[in-house]
Write an enzyme that holds these catalytic residues in place. Structure first.
Site, PDB file in Angstrom:
ATOM      1  N   GLU A 216      44.224  78.695  17.224  1.00  0.00           N
ATOM      2  CA  GLU A 216      43.910  77.220  16.501  1.00  0.00           C
ATOM      3  C   GLU A 216      42.604  77.390  15.327  1.00  0.00           C
ATOM      4  OE1 GLU A 216      43.206  75.017  19.566  1.00  0.00           O
ATOM      5  OE2 GLU A 216      44.247  75.537  20.784  1.00  0.00           O
ATOM      6  N   GLU A 327      43.105  65.384  17.324  1.00  0.00           N
ATOM      7  CA  GLU A 327      42.761  65.915  18.987  1.00  0.00           C
ATOM      8  C   GLU A 327      40.871  64.795  19.173  1.00  0.00           C
ATOM      9  OE1 GLU A 327      42.277  68.232  22.470  1.00  0.00           O
ATOM     10  OE2 GLU A 327      42.727  69.367  20.483  1.00  0.00           O
TER      11      GLU A 327
END
Length: 412
Positions: A216, A327
């Site tokens: 990520e 997120e």
């Protein structure tokens, strides 16, 4: 009377004894924790060749490339550093065609006070208070379990347990060897110190069980991790669904950095403003077809380094899913939805200059070519809190607007 005095004295002595043994145990516990924290800091903070103080209070240590945390890994003791990838993906989207160009180049704040010498890498120094904010020394620099968006099985009970909410676009059903996106940079407001807001891409392999592999990268605001509300560049990796492996940035051995100019976890500046100048960063992650390592590039100029393929099981071959988006952690303060913002804190329908975007979304195929994503899907747990809207055009390729304010009259 005398016997009651004796009894009282004995009780007093007993209480004092209990109190002193408790305080002694507390002192011992405290000093044991301090020792553990100091040991961890000594492991993380390598001896610098030079130190640069950033205007935001960070210390950036210029550490010799061969002394970085990656080489604490037993499998990397004799690793020969690969200074550049063998191959670069073909077919990079032409950034010069973009009509609404950001006004100036994004930098990291520490650059104003100097730069690291050649053969060193810039590492944000970990402070004692950074580690103490974590739930334990062991969990410092790690994401909590189950913080991955799982589009196919969005049962509300599963979602609320993890407290993480997403607004993402994704592709699946093929073998992927990398992904790219240009990400609009903002500084979202965080309601509680134990919450965060990030915008990133996920390279995923395996099932969503205990064996999930993930790479990520993106930007994040995380008061718990960094001690402030600055927007920072970050990376993350795990090979077992965030359980025992992996970490943010260089907070464990794994990622091998080769670049002397960009520091993982350091503040990025400037950030976008509502109805004002817009800034974005480009991130490309791809698998080198020759060596098999996963490389990361920041912007057009900075190849940052790589995750060696042996760190992973599924990703040693290829990714089975790519996700892009936002997120947040919703800890439901006061029993209500958090007002922590995602992206700009505004919904997608507001568009450019108001809502946050990802553009030039591409995937890398088995021939090491960058291609438009086929069958781009979207996913959000509660679209009244945070939402996502995709589109495509000649200037931006495949893109989407995403984000939202969290708590509002339709999101309680």
């Amino acid at each position: 009377m005398a016997s009651s005095v004796v009894l009282f004295s004995l009780l007093l002595l007993l209480l004092l004894g209990l109190f002193s043994s408790h305080s002694c145990a507390a002192r011992l516990g405290g000093s044991r924790q301090k020792l553990e924290v100091n040991r961890h800091l000594n492991r993380l903070n390598k001896p610098p060749v030079k130190t640069i103080q950033s205007p935001d209070g960070d210390f950036i240590d210029c550490v010799h490339i061969s002394k970085q945390p990656a080489f604490d890994h037993p499998f990397l003791k004799d690793h020969k550093i690969q200074m550049r990838p063998s191959f670069h993906p073909e077919g990079l989207f032409d950034e010069n065609k973009v009509s609404e160009k950001p006004k100036e180049k994004i930098n990291q704040l520490w650059h104003v006070n100097g730069k690291c010498p050649e053969d060193t890498i810039p590492i944000r120094r970990t402070k004692e208070e950074d580690v103490l904010r974590a739930s334990s020394v062991k969990r410092y620099g790690r994401k909590k379990h189950r913080s991955i968006p799982k589009p196919r099985s969005a049962q509300p009970d599963l979602i609320n347990q993890s407290g993480h909410q997403h607004a993402i676009a994704y592709v699946e059903g093929d073998k992927y060897y990398g992904a790219k996106a240009t990400i609009n940079v903002w500084e979202p407001k965080i309601q509680q110190a134990n919450e965060f807001s990030l915008s990133q891409l996920w390279i995923l392999g395996g099932s969503f069980g205990q064996d999930l592999n993930s790479i990520e990268a993106g930007w994040q605001v995380s008061p718990d991790l960094y001690g402030d509300n600055n927007t920072r560049l970050f990376t993350y990796w795990t090979s077992d669904a965030y359980q025992a492996t992996g970490c943010y940035n260089l907070l464990c051995s794994g990622f091998i950095q080769v670049n002397s100019e960009i520091s993982m976890g350091a503040s990025i500046s400037p950030v976008s403003a509502y109805r004002n100048s817009q800034y974005d960063i480009s991130i490309l992650i791809w698998k080198d077809p020759k060596e098999g390592h996963w490389w990361m590039q920041f912007g057009n100029d900075y190849v940052l380094g790589y995750w060696p393929s042996f760190l992973f099981s599924y990703l040693a071959d290829s990714a089975s899913m790519i996700e892009w988006g936002g997120e947040v952690v919703n800890s439901e303060p006061d029993g209500q939805h958090t007002s922590t913002q995602m992206g700009s804190g505004h919904f997608p329908e507001e568009g450019f200059g108001k809502s946050s975007y990802f553009k030039n979304i591409q995937v890398v195929d088995s021939s090491n070519n960058l291609k438009a994503p086929k069958g781009l899907g979207t996913f959000t747990e509660q679209s009244n809190c945070y939402d996502v809207q995709t589109g495509s055009n000649g200037d931006w390729g495949h893109y989407f607007y995403y984000g939202g304010p969290g708590k509002n009259p339709n999101c309680q």
